[in-house]
Design a protein around this motif. Structure first.
Motif, PDB file in Angstrom:
ATOM      1  N   ALA A  72       0.729  -1.197  -0.054  1.00 19.65           N
ATOM      2  CA  ALA A  72      -0.199  -0.041  -0.044  1.00 19.65           C
ATOM      3  C   ALA A  72       0.854   1.222   0.003  1.00 19.65           C
ATOM      4  CB  ALA A  72      -1.047  -0.139   1.362  1.00 19.65           C
ATOM      5  N   ALA A  73       1.977   1.026   0.661  1.00 27.88           N
ATOM      6  CA  ALA A  73       3.012   2.439   0.790  1.00 27.88           C
ATOM      7  C   ALA A  73       3.341   2.715  -0.645  1.00 27.88           C
ATOM      8  CB  ALA A  73       4.012   2.005   1.597  1.00 27.88           C
ATOM      9  N   ASP A  74       3.764   1.517  -1.401  1.00 25.75           N
ATOM     10  CA  ASP A  74       4.177   1.680  -2.539  1.00 25.75           C
ATOM     11  C   ASP A  74       3.385   2.170  -3.657  1.00 25.75           C
ATOM     12  OD1 ASP A  74       6.721   0.502  -2.371  1.00 25.75           O
ATOM     13  OD2 ASP A  74       5.798  -1.452  -3.183  1.00 25.75           O
ATOM     14  N   PHE A  75       1.941   1.976  -3.384  1.00 23.86           N
ATOM     15  CA  PHE A  75       0.951   2.688  -4.319  1.00 23.86           C
ATOM     16  C   PHE A  75       0.700   4.010  -3.904  1.00 23.86           C
ATOM     17  CE2 PHE A  75      -3.536   3.880  -3.328  1.00 23.86           C
ATOM     18  CZ  PHE A  75      -3.814   4.421  -4.522  1.00 23.86           C
ATOM     19  N   LEU A  76       0.461   4.543  -2.754  1.00 23.88           N
ATOM     20  CA  LEU A  76       0.299   5.864  -2.226  1.00 23.88           C
ATOM     21  C   LEU A  76       1.686   6.868  -2.869  1.00 23.88           C
ATOM     22  CD1 LEU A  76      -0.848   5.116   1.290  1.00 23.88           C
ATOM     23  CD2 LEU A  76      -2.376   6.067  -0.692  1.00 23.88           C
ATOM     24  N   HIS A  77       2.743   6.334  -2.495  1.00 23.84           N
ATOM     25  CA  HIS A  77       3.862   7.314  -2.620  1.00 23.84           C
ATOM     26  C   HIS A  77       3.979   7.535  -4.220  1.00 23.84           C
ATOM     27  CE1 HIS A  77       5.562   8.003   1.279  1.00 23.84           C
ATOM     28  NE2 HIS A  77       5.377   6.866   1.432  1.00 23.84           N
ATOM     29  N   GLN A  78       3.653   6.393  -4.915  1.00 23.25           N
ATOM     30  CA  GLN A  78       3.977   6.340  -6.544  1.00 23.25           C
ATOM     31  C   GLN A  78       2.930   7.064  -7.178  1.00 23.25           C
ATOM     32  OE1 GLN A  78       4.757   2.388  -8.337  1.00 23.25           O
ATOM     33  NE2 GLN A  78       6.142   1.939  -6.812  1.00 23.25           N
ATOM     34  N   SER A  79       1.683   7.040  -6.392  1.00 24.91           N
ATOM     35  CA  SER A  79       0.607   7.969  -7.059  1.00 24.91           C
ATOM     36  C   SER A  79       0.902   9.394  -6.779  1.00 24.91           C
ATOM     37  CB  SER A  79      -0.697   7.704  -6.396  1.00 24.91           C
ATOM     38  OG  SER A  79      -1.124   6.161  -6.434  1.00 24.91           O
ATOM     39  N   ILE A  80       1.618   9.775  -5.868  1.00 23.63           N
ATOM     40  CA  ILE A  80       1.767  11.141  -5.609  1.00 23.63           C
ATOM     41  C   ILE A  80       2.893  11.493  -6.562  1.00 23.63           C
ATOM     42  CG2 ILE A  80       3.091  12.721  -4.093  1.00 23.63           C
ATOM     43  CD1 ILE A  80       1.914  11.048  -1.543  1.00 23.63           C
ATOM     44  N   ASP A  81       3.864  10.689  -6.772  1.00 21.83           N
ATOM     45  CA  ASP A  81       5.068  10.795  -7.812  1.00 21.83           C
ATOM     46  C   ASP A  81       4.395  11.049  -9.279  1.00 21.83           C
ATOM     47  OD1 ASP A  81       6.807  10.885  -5.948  1.00 21.83           O
ATOM     48  OD2 ASP A  81       7.535   8.710  -6.114  1.00 21.83           O
ATOM     49  N   LEU A  82       3.346  10.132  -9.807  1.00 21.31           N
ATOM     50  CA  LEU A  82       2.696  10.185 -10.807  1.00 21.31           C
ATOM     51  C   LEU A  82       1.956  11.358 -11.150  1.00 21.31           C
ATOM     52  CD1 LEU A  82       2.340   8.695 -13.728  1.00 21.31           C
ATOM     53  CD2 LEU A  82       0.323   7.368 -12.727  1.00 21.31           C
ATOM     54  N   ALA A  83       1.200  11.783  -9.989  1.00 18.75           N
ATOM     55  CA  ALA A  83       0.408  13.019 -10.282  1.00 18.75           C
ATOM     56  C   ALA A  83       1.691  14.208 -10.468  1.00 18.75           C
ATOM     57  CB  ALA A  83      -0.210  13.278  -9.067  1.00 18.75           C
ATOM     58  N   VAL A  84       2.649  14.468  -9.894  1.00 18.36           N
ATOM     59  CA  VAL A  84       3.622  15.463 -10.100  1.00 18.36           C
ATOM     60  C   VAL A  84       4.135  15.221 -11.422  1.00 18.36           C
ATOM     61  CG1 VAL A  84       5.782  16.056  -9.557  1.00 18.36           C
ATOM     62  CG2 VAL A  84       4.335  15.430  -7.770  1.00 18.36           C
ATOM     63  N   ALA A  85       4.344  14.045 -12.140  1.00 19.14           N
ATOM     64  CA  ALA A  85       4.834  13.773 -13.437  1.00 19.14           C
ATOM     65  C   ALA A  85       3.900  14.306 -14.334  1.00 19.14           C
ATOM     66  CB  ALA A  85       5.364  12.126 -13.640  1.00 19.14           C
ATOM     67  N   ALA A  86       2.694  13.938 -13.970  1.00 14.81           N
ATOM     68  CA  ALA A  86       1.513  14.354 -15.064  1.00 14.81           C
ATOM     69  C   ALA A  86       1.488  15.813 -15.215  1.00 14.81           C
ATOM     70  CB  ALA A  86       0.272  13.508 -14.406  1.00 14.81           C
ATOM     71  N   GLU A  87       1.618  16.251 -13.922  1.00 13.08           N
ATOM     72  CA  GLU A  87       1.392  17.785 -14.049  1.00 13.08           C
ATOM     73  C   GLU A  87       2.547  18.418 -14.816  1.00 13.08           C
ATOM     74  OE1 GLU A  87       0.161  20.737 -10.855  1.00 13.08           O
ATOM     75  OE2 GLU A  87       2.150  20.648 -10.735  1.00 13.08           O
ATOM     76  N   GLU A  88       3.700  17.837 -14.789  1.00 15.06           N
ATOM     77  CA  GLU A  88       4.877  18.146 -15.622  1.00 15.06           C
ATOM     78  C   GLU A  88       4.931  18.076 -17.013  1.00 15.06           C
ATOM     79  OE1 GLU A  88       8.108  16.691 -13.721  1.00 15.06           O
ATOM     80  OE2 GLU A  88       8.305  17.602 -11.838  1.00 15.06           O
ATOM     81  N   LEU A  89       4.000  17.111 -17.328  1.00 20.63           N
ATOM     82  CA  LEU A  89       3.667  16.725 -18.773  1.00 20.63           C
ATOM     83  C   LEU A  89       2.629  17.441 -19.423  1.00 20.63           C
ATOM     84  CD1 LEU A  89       3.874  12.883 -18.414  1.00 20.63           C
ATOM     85  CD2 LEU A  89       5.652  14.312 -19.813  1.00 20.63           C
ATOM     86  N   GLY A  90       1.960  18.284 -18.562  1.00 18.31           N
ATOM     87  CA  GLY A  90       0.869  18.960 -18.905  1.00 18.31           C
ATOM     88  C   GLY A  90      -0.393  18.259 -18.801  1.00 18.31           C
ATOM     89  N   ALA A  91      -0.605  17.313 -18.335  1.00 17.78           N
ATOM     90  CA  ALA A  91      -1.789  16.653 -17.962  1.00 17.78           C
ATOM     91  C   ALA A  91      -2.767  17.494 -17.267  1.00 17.78           C
ATOM     92  CB  ALA A  91      -2.002  15.365 -17.707  1.00 17.78           C
ATOM     93  N   ASP A  92      -4.257  17.431 -17.287  1.00 18.18           N
ATOM     94  CA  ASP A  92      -5.000  18.267 -16.464  1.00 18.18           C
ATOM     95  C   ASP A  92      -5.582  17.453 -15.346  1.00 18.18           C
ATOM     96  OD1 ASP A  92      -5.446  20.199 -18.700  1.00 18.18           O
ATOM     97  OD2 ASP A  92      -6.195  18.524 -20.101  1.00 18.18           O
ATOM     98  N   GLY A  93      -5.560  16.152 -15.214  1.00 18.01           N
ATOM     99  CA  GLY A  93      -5.972  15.459 -14.055  1.00 18.01           C
ATOM    100  C   GLY A  93      -5.536  14.327 -13.487  1.00 18.01           C
ATOM    101  N   ALA A  94      -5.670  13.989 -12.177  1.00 18.19           N
ATOM    102  CA  ALA A  94      -5.280  12.788 -11.494  1.00 18.19           C
ATOM    103  C   ALA A  94      -6.359  12.345 -10.867  1.00 18.19           C
ATOM    104  CB  ALA A  94      -4.068  13.151 -10.721  1.00 18.19           C
ATOM    105  N   TYR A  95      -6.692  11.302 -11.207  1.00 17.45           N
ATOM    106  CA  TYR A  95      -7.985  10.640 -10.630  1.00 17.45           C
ATOM    107  C   TYR A  95      -7.776   9.437  -9.910  1.00 17.45           C
ATOM    108  CZ  TYR A  95     -10.915  14.432 -12.585  1.00 17.45           C
ATOM    109  OH  TYR A  95     -11.461  15.765 -12.879  1.00 17.45           O
ATOM    110  N   PHE A  96      -8.598   8.550  -9.019  1.00 17.56           N
ATOM    111  CA  PHE A  96      -8.490   7.746  -8.338  1.00 17.56           C
ATOM    112  C   PHE A  96      -9.608   6.938  -8.047  1.00 17.56           C
ATOM    113  CE2 PHE A  96      -4.508  10.148  -7.696  1.00 17.56           C
ATOM    114  CZ  PHE A  96      -3.455   9.376  -7.931  1.00 17.56           C
TER     115      PHE A  96
END
Length: 340
Positions: free
Chosen positions: A23-47
């Motif tokens: 669960a810790a992997d999922f949570l930390h990686q989800s935060i990192d993916l949202a940060v990466a998505a924002e840097e790429l210009g994506a509009d939303g991070a949904y779960f």
């Protein structure tokens, strides 16, 4: 197409081939993916939210953490099962997460789908009233939640409170102005889409829907969206509502993409029973080289009708690969669909 985001089901598994083993992997990686998505210009991070499962079950700590690490990307759910929720406590949690993010919360809620355990909401302390189904209970919780987040006072203040009160009846705090207009209903049928429109919620339609006409999923969803928008207008709501659809879409740009998803080139809709009484249609996956993918997606009537597209991501493949999946779509496919 105005907005494109990702939707993660938040799976984790001790399988050695999974990049999210806890669960810790999922949570930390989800935060990192949202940060990466924002840097790429994506509009939303949904779960996606599921209880009693190795998936995202408590969304507000995760959404708050993402809100604190990002500055532009929308953060949301798709969806929270309202059979499990206390409307007032949820209003507090949602208000706090929205304030932390600066008003970027896009909260998808719904009746929920079949869960991992029988009547799991009973373990959370909720029981339908006499003559009420679990779906009815979810809609009752939803209406209570929508009323509370409007911000009107309703609770009688204590004449001798621990701290001074403002005048009048009290409301749930913290209150976030504007959150009421950023609540989405995840609808699996035409009837609940109409109900969502009448209540002034936005609409989320996923890769699964009640099979009401026997037509392809994208056609049924387009008609569902039209019925929703008509109900929204007829109810007298003045703003323009938002509509999202979810899809599994993979641009095949390298050998690893083709190894993972090349077999989905010939994917088709599937029909099956989601429970004892409900026949559902499950949407196809899209996987092709970018030029072919653009042509296929232009023929998807629901994608064309919606203003937001949520891309389901294989989160167990890790942050780096999922960032590549998003970048491939945003770079090679999305501009041809009218994004930006």
């Amino acid at each position: 197409m105005k907005k494109i985001g990702f939707l993660s089901f938040g799976h984790w598994s001790p399988n050695p081939h999974s990049e999210t083993r806890t669960a810790a992997d999922f949570l930390h990686q989800s935060i990192d993916l949202a940060v990466a998505a924002e840097e790429l210009g994506a509009d939303g991070a949904y779960f996606r939210v599921h209880h009693f499962a190795r998936q995202a079950g408590s969304p507000f700590p995760l959404l708050s953490a993402i809100g604190a690490r990002t500055s532009k990307i929308e953060i949301g759910t798709g969806v929270i099962d309202m059979r499990y929720e206390n409307p007032l406590y949820m209003a507090e949690e949602a208000g706090a997460a929205d304030l932390i993010s600066g008003g970027r919360l896009q909260l998808g809620i719904s009746r929920g789908s079949p869960e991992q355990v029988i009547d799991g909401w009973r373990y959370f302390g909720y029981t339908p009233a006499e003559g009420e189904s679990a779906a009815d209970m979810a809609r009752r919780h939803t209406e209570a939640f929508l009323k509370v987040i409007e911000g009107d006072g309703f609770a009688q203040p204590n004449p001798r409170p621990m701290f001074p009160n403002p005048p009048g009846l009290l409301r749930v705090e913290p209150h976030s102005e504007g959150l009421r207009e950023r609540i989405w209903w995840g609808s699996g049928s035409n009837a609940t889409a109409v109900w969502a429109g009448q209540l002034g919620m936005n609409l989320q339609s996923s890769t699964l829907k009640d099979d009401e006409t026997g037509e392809p999923l994208h056609v049924q969803q387009r008609k569902q969206i039209e019925a929703y928008r008509e109900a929204f207008r007829a109810a007298g709501h003045q703003r323009t509502p938002r509509v999202s659809v979810s899809r599994s879409i993979f641009a095949l740009t390298n050998d690893l993409d083709r190894a993972y998803f090349g077999q989905d080139r010939e994917s088709r809709d599937q029909v099956g029973m989601i429970d004892d009484t409900t026949r559902a249609i499950f949407g196809r996956s899209y996987a092709a080289e970018p030029d072919a993918l653009v042509k296929q997606l232009r023929e998807d009537e629901a994608i064309q009708a919606a203003d937001t597209l949520l891309l389901t991501v294989p989160n167990q493949l890790g942050v780096e690969y999922n960032a590549h999946v998003l970048e491939s779509i945003l770079t090679h496919v999305a501009p041809e669909l009218g994004w930006r």
